[in-house]
Write a protein that holds these residues in place. Structure first.
Motif, mmCIF file in Angstrom:
data_model
loop_
_atom_site.group_PDB
_atom_site.id
_atom_site.type_symbol
_atom_site.label_atom_id
_atom_site.label_comp_id
_atom_site.label_asym_id
_atom_site.label_seq_id
_atom_site.Cartn_x
_atom_site.Cartn_y
_atom_site.Cartn_z
ATOM 1 N N GLU A 98 -32.633 -6.782 -48.921
ATOM 2 C CA GLU A 98 -32.966 -7.639 -47.779
ATOM 3 C C GLU A 98 -33.157 -9.044 -48.293
ATOM 4 O OE1 GLU A 98 -36.455 -5.864 -46.178
ATOM 5 O OE2 GLU A 98 -35.340 -4.361 -45.033
ATOM 6 N N TYR A 99 -32.451 -9.967 -47.675
ATOM 7 C CA TYR A 99 -32.575 -11.362 -48.079
ATOM 8 C C TYR A 99 -33.582 -12.024 -47.151
ATOM 9 C CZ TYR A 99 -31.395 -16.295 -48.358
ATOM 10 O OH TYR A 99 -31.468 -17.648 -48.486
ATOM 11 N N LEU A 100 -34.673 -12.552 -47.694
ATOM 12 C CA LEU A 100 -35.738 -13.087 -46.850
ATOM 13 C C LEU A 100 -35.923 -14.577 -47.061
ATOM 14 C CD1 LEU A 100 -38.459 -10.301 -47.177
ATOM 15 C CD2 LEU A 100 -36.773 -10.583 -45.376
ATOM 16 N N GLY A 101 -34.912 -15.278 -47.484
ATOM 17 C CA GLY A 101 -35.037 -16.720 -47.653
ATOM 18 C C GLY A 101 -35.530 -17.082 -49.027
ATOM 19 N N ALA A 102 -36.833 -16.914 -49.243
ATOM 20 C CA ALA A 102 -37.380 -17.311 -50.527
ATOM 21 C C ALA A 102 -37.283 -16.195 -51.563
ATOM 22 C CB ALA A 102 -38.834 -17.737 -50.362
ATOM 23 N N GLU A 103 -36.988 -14.993 -51.100
ATOM 24 C CA GLU A 103 -36.989 -13.867 -52.027
ATOM 25 C C GLU A 103 -36.079 -12.757 -51.521
ATOM 26 O OE1 GLU A 103 -41.088 -12.737 -51.815
ATOM 27 O OE2 GLU A 103 -40.772 -11.696 -49.922
ATOM 28 N N TYR A 104 -35.801 -11.802 -52.419
ATOM 29 C CA TYR A 104 -35.098 -10.590 -52.031
ATOM 30 C C TYR A 104 -36.100 -9.456 -52.024
ATOM 31 C CZ TYR A 104 -30.447 -12.492 -53.156
ATOM 32 O OH TYR A 104 -29.306 -13.202 -53.185
ATOM 33 N N VAL A 105 -35.931 -8.530 -51.089
ATOM 34 C CA VAL A 105 -36.659 -7.276 -51.189
ATOM 35 C C VAL A 105 -35.630 -6.189 -51.455
ATOM 36 C CG1 VAL A 105 -38.067 -5.573 -49.999
ATOM 37 C CG2 VAL A 105 -38.590 -8.008 -49.768
ATOM 38 N N LEU A 106 -35.777 -5.547 -52.597
ATOM 39 C CA LEU A 106 -34.832 -4.536 -53.046
ATOM 40 C C LEU A 106 -35.479 -3.183 -52.870
ATOM 41 C CD1 LEU A 106 -32.704 -6.302 -54.517
ATOM 42 C CD2 LEU A 106 -33.247 -5.014 -56.578
ATOM 43 N N SER A 107 -34.794 -2.275 -52.177
ATOM 44 C CA SER A 107 -35.351 -0.935 -52.198
ATOM 45 C C SER A 107 -34.331 -0.006 -52.834
ATOM 46 C CB SER A 107 -35.752 -0.472 -50.799
ATOM 47 O OG SER A 107 -34.699 -0.696 -49.912
ATOM 48 N N GLY A 108 -34.861 0.975 -53.519
ATOM 49 C CA GLY A 108 -33.955 1.870 -54.224
ATOM 50 C C GLY A 108 -34.710 3.052 -54.733
ATOM 51 N N SER A 109 -34.055 3.843 -55.588
ATOM 52 C CA SER A 109 -34.778 4.967 -56.162
ATOM 53 C C SER A 109 -34.623 4.940 -57.675
ATOM 54 C CB SER A 109 -34.269 6.278 -55.565
ATOM 55 O OG SER A 109 -32.866 6.316 -55.680
ATOM 56 N N LEU A 110 -35.637 5.478 -58.336
ATOM 57 C CA LEU A 110 -35.607 5.527 -59.795
ATOM 58 C C LEU A 110 -34.577 6.561 -60.223
ATOM 59 C CD1 LEU A 110 -39.429 5.388 -60.543
ATOM 60 C CD2 LEU A 110 -37.786 3.511 -60.467
ATOM 61 N N ALA A 111 -34.009 6.347 -61.386
ATOM 62 C CA ALA A 111 -32.974 7.264 -61.847
ATOM 63 C C ALA A 111 -33.352 7.831 -63.202
ATOM 64 C CB ALA A 111 -31.635 6.545 -61.948
ATOM 65 N N GLY A 112 -32.986 9.048 -63.415
ATOM 66 C CA GLY A 112 -33.150 9.642 -64.734
ATOM 67 C C GLY A 112 -34.445 10.388 -64.937
ATOM 68 N N ARG A 113 -34.301 11.448 -65.688
ATOM 69 C CA ARG A 113 -35.428 12.260 -66.134
ATOM 70 C C ARG A 113 -36.398 12.671 -65.018
ATOM 71 N NH1 ARG A 113 -33.995 9.051 -70.546
ATOM 72 N NH2 ARG A 113 -35.013 7.294 -69.571
ATOM 73 N N ASP A 168 -35.005 2.898 -64.726
ATOM 74 C CA ASP A 168 -33.682 2.616 -64.182
ATOM 75 C C ASP A 168 -33.772 2.647 -62.666
ATOM 76 O OD1 ASP A 168 -32.352 2.265 -66.535
ATOM 77 O OD2 ASP A 168 -31.988 4.418 -66.817
ATOM 78 N N LEU A 169 -33.285 1.593 -62.038
ATOM 79 C CA LEU A 169 -33.368 1.524 -60.579
ATOM 80 C C LEU A 169 -31.975 1.545 -59.983
ATOM 81 C CD1 LEU A 169 -35.143 0.945 -57.984
ATOM 82 C CD2 LEU A 169 -34.539 -1.441 -58.356
ATOM 83 N N ARG A 170 -31.767 2.487 -59.070
ATOM 84 C CA ARG A 170 -30.513 2.512 -58.326
ATOM 85 C C ARG A 170 -30.745 1.755 -57.023
ATOM 86 N NH1 ARG A 170 -29.294 7.610 -59.198
ATOM 87 N NH2 ARG A 170 -30.528 8.330 -57.458
ATOM 88 N N VAL A 171 -30.026 0.652 -56.820
ATOM 89 C CA VAL A 171 -30.257 -0.202 -55.647
ATOM 90 C C VAL A 171 -29.666 0.470 -54.419
ATOM 91 C CG1 VAL A 171 -29.809 -2.455 -54.640
ATOM 92 C CG2 VAL A 171 -30.195 -2.238 -57.102
ATOM 93 N N GLU A 172 -30.494 0.604 -53.365
ATOM 94 C CA GLU A 172 -30.000 1.248 -52.147
ATOM 95 C C GLU A 172 -29.945 0.300 -50.970
ATOM 96 O OE1 GLU A 172 -32.635 4.542 -51.954
ATOM 97 O OE2 GLU A 172 -31.377 5.778 -53.266
ATOM 98 N N ASN A 173 -30.750 -0.729 -51.016
ATOM 99 C CA ASN A 173 -30.728 -1.686 -49.907
ATOM 100 C C ASN A 173 -31.243 -3.030 -50.413
ATOM 101 O OD1 ASN A 173 -30.303 -2.593 -47.328
ATOM 102 N ND2 ASN A 173 -32.370 -2.045 -46.636
ATOM 103 N N GLU A 185 -25.595 -5.536 -56.296
ATOM 104 C CA GLU A 185 -24.708 -4.768 -55.437
ATOM 105 C C GLU A 185 -25.399 -3.474 -55.054
ATOM 106 O OE1 GLU A 185 -21.299 -5.294 -54.445
ATOM 107 O OE2 GLU A 185 -21.878 -7.353 -54.982
ATOM 108 N N ILE A 186 -25.222 -3.074 -53.819
ATOM 109 C CA ILE A 186 -25.782 -1.792 -53.408
ATOM 110 C C ILE A 186 -25.046 -0.682 -54.140
ATOM 111 C CG2 ILE A 186 -25.973 -0.194 -51.445
ATOM 112 C CD1 ILE A 186 -26.508 -2.694 -49.733
ATOM 113 N N GLY A 187 -25.796 0.277 -54.685
ATOM 114 C CA GLY A 187 -25.187 1.402 -55.382
ATOM 115 C C GLY A 187 -25.169 1.254 -56.889
ATOM 116 N N THR A 188 -25.417 0.023 -57.385
ATOM 117 C CA THR A 188 -25.423 -0.154 -58.831
ATOM 118 C C THR A 188 -26.783 0.205 -59.401
ATOM 119 O OG1 THR A 188 -25.998 -2.462 -58.538
ATOM 120 C CG2 THR A 188 -23.671 -1.953 -58.842
ATOM 121 N N THR A 189 -26.836 0.456 -60.716
ATOM 122 C CA THR A 189 -28.092 0.801 -61.366
ATOM 123 C C THR A 189 -28.450 -0.288 -62.371
ATOM 124 O OG1 THR A 189 -27.574 3.128 -61.103
ATOM 125 C CG2 THR A 189 -29.271 2.577 -62.710
#
Lengths: 304, 346
Positions: B280-295, B273-278, B313-317
């Protein structure tokens, strides 16, 4: 940002010319009083009959120059000045190039050796020259003593270093070199640091040995710094009379008399101020040429 | 027979200090383009300079053409080097720069002109021969340096970050030119760089160095896909491989393999499970950074690279997954790669 600030400053000075003048005045005054006044006074004296202890001054036109050009001691002084300057500059440049290249490499005791080599330049010239006067003395000379001890000369048969014309000239030249070598070594050491260390490395990889790297890469890259050292050295040598005055006072028989020492001997010791001034004016054209060359070298160094 | 080989090569600059190069063993293959890749201070340049003969090894042997060359001067090793600063002789014209190695190696004077013109035409600088280095652009200087290296047909080329002085735009074209040049002359080449893109693009094989130690030698694909340890895993790739500690080992996966779970299909996969924290839109791709959730993995930072298509959306899992074959396992204490394990954390 810095550019903008500089601009603001300059418009400030431009709007207030009085401030600019006031800031500039000390430098201008200094040059005028210490260089301009004596220079123009010398020019003035050279065309007069000024003598020490005589307040009367008359304009005599080119009379001083006419009599100087006819005097044999002036002619020999011109010749001696040229010999003295050329010979010492050649020796100084060769020695200081070698020294700077040796001292550039790291080795044990480099700091001490650099210090010792600098010492002659730092020591007061009068003290150094008096030391040399003893070393070369006709009776107490250490050099003579050693040579006699080595049986190169018989006792009392050794040459008098300062007493024979050619030997005296050679002695004066060598002592002057002793004094100037440190100075131009320092200039050259500074110039060498301007050669990036990759350049000799590239030469080594390209297959160049020590001598080829030295003569085809390092020395050509050092030409502008060598010319600076030569031009400074020439000025110091051509206008210097300390070594000559202390060691030989121009003798024997005027054989080491150079233009500055002759000017001093004639103008101050001989109290003929006018003739002394006229003699020293002969230094001017040479120095003007050297100053011009120096500016050109500096300009070229900036352009590259 | 390898053109260049090093055996237990070591360089220690100051006694008692850590070596700049430690116990390096490697051998080039005939005609290959070998890249030394590492961060600054990794010893890659020192290693190259020892091969060139500019630096004396503290221990170990260097062989060129099967002969131990430790005691030979750079000129006797017959290798050619291009420096980062190009080290052109500023007082000589381009022609004389290129002819200098010929002169230094006493090649007959009649041959100079032909050889210089050959090297110059190979690099397309025939029109610049009478210029001085200061009248050349960065790219032209680099070509002159290459021409000077090639002119005496060395057995090996040593290139020390030759592109790092060029601006970004020129660097790409110069890189391509270097590749073409290498293909044309086919001389074994060792190339030092800190730029992983250069290393991946140009190298037949890449030697990854860190603190004077060889971490891995392999093709660009091998060092990227099968990193030998966590250093190689994080040094190559941008953004770097995600590393997640799990008990006594570490699992790693590339951001591009970390995808939305349902897009992966039926192949065996591991889901998180990934909680999206940021984002970045880079044209050809997105770079998503976040933290794992659970356990047990709660809060571990990871990065995902996604093609366009879905917005987050930022903050969604969201449920993300990594195909099992793309999971790498590393020993936790030494960071070395280990055999795959079965994961038991759910």
């Amino acid at each position: 940002m810095a550019v903008r600030r500089a601009k603001v400053k300059s418009t400030g000075a431009a709007q207030d010319p009085a401030l600019g003048t006031a800031m500039f005045a000390p430098a201008a005054l200094y040059i005028m009083l210490l260089i301009g006044v004596p220079f123009f006074l010398a020019m003035y004296y050279a065309f007069s009959d000024a003598r020490i202890g005589n307040t009367d001054l008359h304009f005599v036109g080119l009379e001083n120059f006419r009599s100087i050009l006819q005097s044999p001691s002036f002619r020999s002084a011109v010749k001696n000045s040229i010999v003295f300057t050329l010979a010492s500059q050649i020796i100084v440049i060769i020695c200081s190039t070698i020294l700077s290249i040796v001292l550039e490499n790291k080795f044990r005791g480099r700091g001490v050796i650099r210090y010792l080599i600098l010492l002659p330049w730092v020591a007061p010239i009068a003290l150094g020259a008096i030391g040399w006067k003893w070393i070369l003395d006709s009776i107490y000379s250490v050099i003579t003593w050693v040579l006699v001890w080595l049986h190169v000369f018989k006792p009392y048969g050794a040459p008098m270093w300062l007493g024979e014309p050619h030997l005296a000239m050679a002695s004066v030249i060598l002592v002057h070199c002793w004094r100037l070598i440190p100075f131009s070594t320092v200039i050259m050491l500074a110039g060498q640091t301007a050669i990036p260390k990759e350049i000799p490395e590239a030469a080594a990889i390209d297959g160049a040995g020590f001598w080829r790297t030295l003569f085809q890469i390092k020395i050509p890259m050092m030409t502008s710094i060598i010319s600076v050292a030569v031009l400074f050295g020439t000025i110091f040598t051509f206008t210097d009379m300390t070594v000559v005055y202390i060691l030989t006072a121009g003798g024997p028989y005027d054989s080491t008399q150079t233009l500055p020492s002759l000017a001093f001997a004639t103008g101050i010791q001989g109290s003929d101020l006018a003739a002394g001034a006229a003699i020293s004016l002969f230094l001017v054209p040479v120095l003007v040429v050297i100053a011009y060359l120096m500016l050109r070298v500096a300009h070229r160094a900036e352009a590259t | 027979m390898p053109v260049v080989e090093t055996r237990n090569l070591t360089k220690v600059f100051k006694e008692g200090e850590l070596g700049a190069v430690n116990d390096v063993n490697l051998a080039t293959r005939e005609g290959e383009f070998l890249v030394f890749l590492g961060p600054s201070g990794s010893g890659k340049t020192t290693l190259l300079r020892m091969i060139a003969g500019l630096e004396e090894p503290t221990a170990g042997e260097i062989l060129i053409g099967g002969r131990v060359v430790n005691d030979l001067s750079p000129r006797e090793r017959r290798s050619a080097m291009v420096f980062q600063s190009y080290a052109l002789y500023p007082h000589l014209t381009v022609y004389k720069n290129i002819a200098f190695p010929l002169k230094a190696q006493n090649v007959k004077k009649e041959l100079h002109k032909d050889k210089v013109e050959w090297a110059a035409s190979l690099l397309g600088i025939g029109a610049l021969l009478q210029r001085k280095p200061r009248e050349l652009s960065g790219g032209e200087r680099q070509r002159v340096a290459l021409a000077r290296a090639i002119v005496r047909e060395p057995s090996v080329f040593l290139l020390d970050e030759p592109l790092s002085n060029l601006d970004a735009k020129l660097r790409a074209s110069a890189r391509e030119e270097l590749e073409l040049f290498h293909r044309r002359v086919g001389t074994t080449t060792i190339y030092v760089t800190h730029d992983q893109v250069e290393a991946m693009a140009m190298g037949d094989r890449v030697v990854v160095l860190d603190q004077g130690v060889v971490r891995q030698i392999g093709t660009p694909r091998e060092v990227y896909d099968e990193p030998a340890d966590t250093f190689v895993a994080t040094f190559l790739g941008s953004p770097p491989m995600n590393l997640v500690e799990m008990g006594d080992f570490i699992i790693g996966f590339r951001p591009e393999h970390f995808r939305v779970a349902e897009t992966i299909g039926d192949s065996p996969k591991v889901t998180f499970d990934l909680r999206v924290e940021n984002v970045e839109y880079l044209g050809a791709e997105y770079v998503l950074s976040g933290s794992l959730a659970g356990r047990r993995l709660d809060g571990k930072k990871v990065i995902a690279r996604l093609l366009l298509g879905q917005s987050f959306e930022i903050g969604t899992t969201h449920q993300f997954a990594v195909p099992e074959q793309h999971l790498k396992f590393f020993d936790r204490s030494a960071g070395k790669r280990i055999e795959p394990r079965t994961l038991e954390w759910q």
